[in-house]
Design a protein around this motif. Sequence first.
Motif, PDB file in Angstrom:
ATOM      1  N   TYR A   6       0.827  -1.214   0.000  1.00  0.00           N
ATOM      2  CA  TYR A   6       0.000   0.000   0.000  1.00  0.00           C
ATOM      3  C   TYR A   6       0.861   1.264   0.000  1.00  0.00           C
ATOM      4  N   ASP A   7       2.055   1.177   0.582  1.00  0.00           N
ATOM      5  CA  ASP A   7       2.979   2.312   0.542  1.00  0.00           C
ATOM      6  C   ASP A   7       3.833   2.168  -0.726  1.00  0.00           C
ATOM      7  N   VAL A   8       3.335   2.713  -1.816  1.00  0.00           N
ATOM      8  CA  VAL A   8       3.992   2.517  -3.109  1.00  0.00           C
ATOM      9  C   VAL A   8       5.363   3.204  -3.138  1.00  0.00           C
ATOM     10  N   ARG A   9       5.502   4.282  -2.392  1.00  0.00           N
ATOM     11  CA  ARG A   9       6.794   4.979  -2.376  1.00  0.00           C
ATOM     12  C   ARG A   9       7.865   4.113  -1.721  1.00  0.00           C
ATOM     13  N   LEU A  10       7.502   3.458  -0.633  1.00  0.00           N
ATOM     14  CA  LEU A  10       8.467   2.598   0.047  1.00  0.00           C
ATOM     15  C   LEU A  10       8.825   1.398  -0.820  1.00  0.00           C
ATOM     16  N   ALA A  11       7.828   0.802  -1.464  1.00  0.00           N
ATOM     17  CA  ALA A  11       8.101  -0.348  -2.338  1.00  0.00           C
ATOM     18  C   ALA A  11       9.009   0.047  -3.494  1.00  0.00           C
ATOM     19  N   ALA A  12       8.752   1.199  -4.089  1.00  0.00           N
ATOM     20  CA  ALA A  12       9.590   1.664  -5.201  1.00  0.00           C
ATOM     21  C   ALA A  12      11.001   1.995  -4.717  1.00  0.00           C
ATOM     22  N   TRP A  13      11.115   2.550  -3.518  1.00  0.00           N
ATOM     23  CA  TRP A  13      12.436   2.894  -2.969  1.00  0.00           C
ATOM     24  C   TRP A  13      13.267   1.638  -2.726  1.00  0.00           C
ATOM     25  N   VAL A  14      12.641   0.578  -2.214  1.00  0.00           N
ATOM     26  CA  VAL A  14      13.351  -0.683  -1.974  1.00  0.00           C
ATOM     27  C   VAL A  14      13.864  -1.259  -3.291  1.00  0.00           C
ATOM     28  N   MET A  15      13.028  -1.239  -4.328  1.00  0.00           N
ATOM     29  CA  MET A  15      13.459  -1.725  -5.635  1.00  0.00           C
ATOM     30  C   MET A  15      14.597  -0.875  -6.185  1.00  0.00           C
ATOM     31  N   GLU A  16      14.554   0.417  -5.909  1.00  0.00           N
ATOM     32  CA  GLU A  16      15.613   1.310  -6.388  1.00  0.00           C
ATOM     33  C   GLU A  16      16.950   0.982  -5.717  1.00  0.00           C
ATOM     34  N   GLN A  17      16.910   0.605  -4.436  1.00  0.00           N
ATOM     35  CA  GLN A  17      18.156   0.253  -3.748  1.00  0.00           C
ATOM     36  C   GLN A  17      18.759  -1.021  -4.349  1.00  0.00           C
ATOM     37  N   ARG A  18      17.921  -1.976  -4.701  1.00  0.00           N
ATOM     38  CA  ARG A  18      18.427  -3.197  -5.341  1.00  0.00           C
ATOM     39  C   ARG A  18      19.053  -2.881  -6.704  1.00  0.00           C
ATOM     40  N   LYS A  19      18.436  -1.967  -7.403  1.00  0.00           N
ATOM     41  CA  LYS A  19      18.985  -1.573  -8.707  1.00  0.00           C
ATOM     42  C   LYS A  19      20.377  -0.956  -8.545  1.00  0.00           C
ATOM     43  N   HIS A  20      20.512  -0.051  -7.577  1.00  0.00           N
ATOM     44  CA  HIS A  20      21.808   0.596  -7.366  1.00  0.00           C
ATOM     45  C   HIS A  20      22.835  -0.392  -6.814  1.00  0.00           C
ATOM     46  N   TYR A  21      22.389  -1.432  -6.107  1.00  0.00           N
ATOM     47  CA  TYR A  21      23.317  -2.453  -5.614  1.00  0.00           C
ATOM     48  C   TYR A  21      23.919  -3.230  -6.788  1.00  0.00           C
ATOM     49  N   ARG A  22      23.092  -3.530  -7.779  1.00  0.00           N
ATOM     50  CA  ARG A  22      23.610  -4.204  -8.984  1.00  0.00           C
ATOM     51  C   ARG A  22      24.610  -3.316  -9.714  1.00  0.00           C
ATOM     52  N   LEU A  23      24.319  -2.023  -9.796  1.00  0.00           N
ATOM     53  CA  LEU A  23      25.259  -1.104 -10.431  1.00  0.00           C
ATOM     54  C   LEU A  23      26.573  -1.036  -9.668  1.00  0.00           C
ATOM     55  N   LEU A  24      26.477  -1.082  -8.347  1.00  0.00           N
ATOM     56  CA  LEU A  24      27.686  -1.041  -7.529  1.00  0.00           C
ATOM     57  C   LEU A  24      28.552  -2.277  -7.774  1.00  0.00           C
ATOM     58  N   GLN A  71      28.666  -3.982 -10.457  1.00  0.00           N
ATOM     59  CA  GLN A  71      29.197  -3.915 -11.821  1.00  0.00           C
ATOM     60  C   GLN A  71      30.239  -2.817 -11.982  1.00  0.00           C
ATOM     61  N   GLY A  72      30.505  -2.068 -10.939  1.00  0.00           N
ATOM     62  CA  GLY A  72      31.495  -0.996 -11.001  1.00  0.00           C
ATOM     63  C   GLY A  72      30.999   0.241 -11.724  1.00  0.00           C
ATOM     64  N   LYS A  73      29.692   0.422 -11.796  1.00  0.00           N
ATOM     65  CA  LYS A  73      29.128   1.581 -12.487  1.00  0.00           C
ATOM     66  C   LYS A  73      28.768   2.674 -11.483  1.00  0.00           C
ATOM     67  N   THR A  74      28.427   3.839 -12.041  1.00  0.00           N
ATOM     68  CA  THR A  74      28.079   4.976 -11.189  1.00  0.00           C
ATOM     69  C   THR A  74      26.770   4.711 -10.467  1.00  0.00           C
ATOM     70  N   THR A  75      26.751   4.968  -9.171  1.00  0.00           N
ATOM     71  CA  THR A  75      25.561   4.718  -8.366  1.00  0.00           C
ATOM     72  C   THR A  75      25.535   5.667  -7.183  1.00  0.00           C
ATOM     73  N   THR A  76      24.345   5.879  -6.642  1.00  0.00           N
ATOM     74  CA  THR A  76      24.190   6.723  -5.452  1.00  0.00           C
ATOM     75  C   THR A  76      24.259   5.909  -4.169  1.00  0.00           C
ATOM     76  N   LEU A  77      24.444   4.585  -4.285  1.00  0.00           N
ATOM     77  CA  LEU A  77      24.523   3.732  -3.105  1.00  0.00           C
ATOM     78  C   LEU A  77      25.958   3.745  -2.576  1.00  0.00           C
ATOM     79  N   SER A  78      26.202   4.628  -1.629  1.00  0.00           N
ATOM     80  CA  SER A  78      27.535   4.737  -1.042  1.00  0.00           C
ATOM     81  C   SER A  78      27.752   3.593  -0.048  1.00  0.00           C
ATOM     82  N   HIS A  79      28.994   3.466   0.404  1.00  0.00           N
ATOM     83  CA  HIS A  79      29.305   2.416   1.369  1.00  0.00           C
ATOM     84  C   HIS A  79      28.611   2.684   2.706  1.00  0.00           C
TER      85      HIS A  79
END
Length: 224
Positions: free
Chosen positions: A110-128, A130-138
Motif C-alpha cells: 500500500y505504501d507505493v513509495r516505500l516499495a519503489a524505494w526498496v526496488m531502487e536500492q536493489r537496482k543501485h546495488y547491482r550497479l555497484l 558492476q562498477g558503475k556509477t551509483t548513489t549507493l555509497s558504502h
Amino acid sequence: AERRPNVTETRAPPPPPPRKMPVPQPKVAKANCRGGGAAAKHPRPNAGPLSKPQQQQQPSSPPESPLPRRRTRTQPARQAELDQRWRDMADKLLEYKKEYGHVVVPRFHYDVRLAAWVMEQRKHYRLLRQGKTTTLSHARLKVLNDMGFVWNAQDFGWRRKYGQLKSYRERHGHVNVPLECKEFPGLGKWVKEQRRDYALPATDSPMVPERIALLEDVGFIWDA
C-alpha cells in the motif's frame, strides 16, 4: 450773451468697428512624402530606414528591466536534501521491519513509495557490483545491511519456502508435501516447481547447484 454748448462735449462717441469673423478654411490633406495622394494614417511597413532627423524625433523606449533570476540551490544544499530523503525512507523501512519481521516489501504494497524505494536500492546495488556509477555509497550500504536488507527478493522467497520444507520434514519425517497442504499453504506447489526447474536445461533453469545441495540435504525426491 447766452453760452453755446461745446460740440465736443455733447457728441456721443462713435460705435466700435464691426469684428471680422474668421472664414473657416477647408482642411487640405498633407501630401505624401513620396508625392501624390493623402498621407496614410499609419506609416507603410516597407517605407525603408528613417533619416537622421526622423530618428531623432522618434521617442526612445524605456530600457527593458531584466527578469529576476531564479534562485538555484547550491550543490551541497541539494546533496544534503537528498541524503535527508534517503534517511527518511530508511527509517520507514525499519518501521516496516518492526511490524512484519522482515524488510522484503512487496511490489504492490500500500505504501507505493516505500516499495519503489526498496526496488531502487536493489537496482543501485547491482550497479555497484558492476562498477558503475551509483548513489549507493558504502555508508548507505552498511545501514541497509545492518537492518537485514534483502538484495535478491527471489532468493529470499526461495529460502523462506525452504525453511517451511524443513519444518514439514521435522513434523512428518519426509518432504513429500501434498499439493494441498493446510499446514503450509503454497508449499506443495513450491515443491512441484522445484522438480520442474530441476528437469529444465541448466541454461534455462533457476535451479543452481547451491539449491540442489540444500534440497538433497533434507532428502528431496526429484522424480516423485
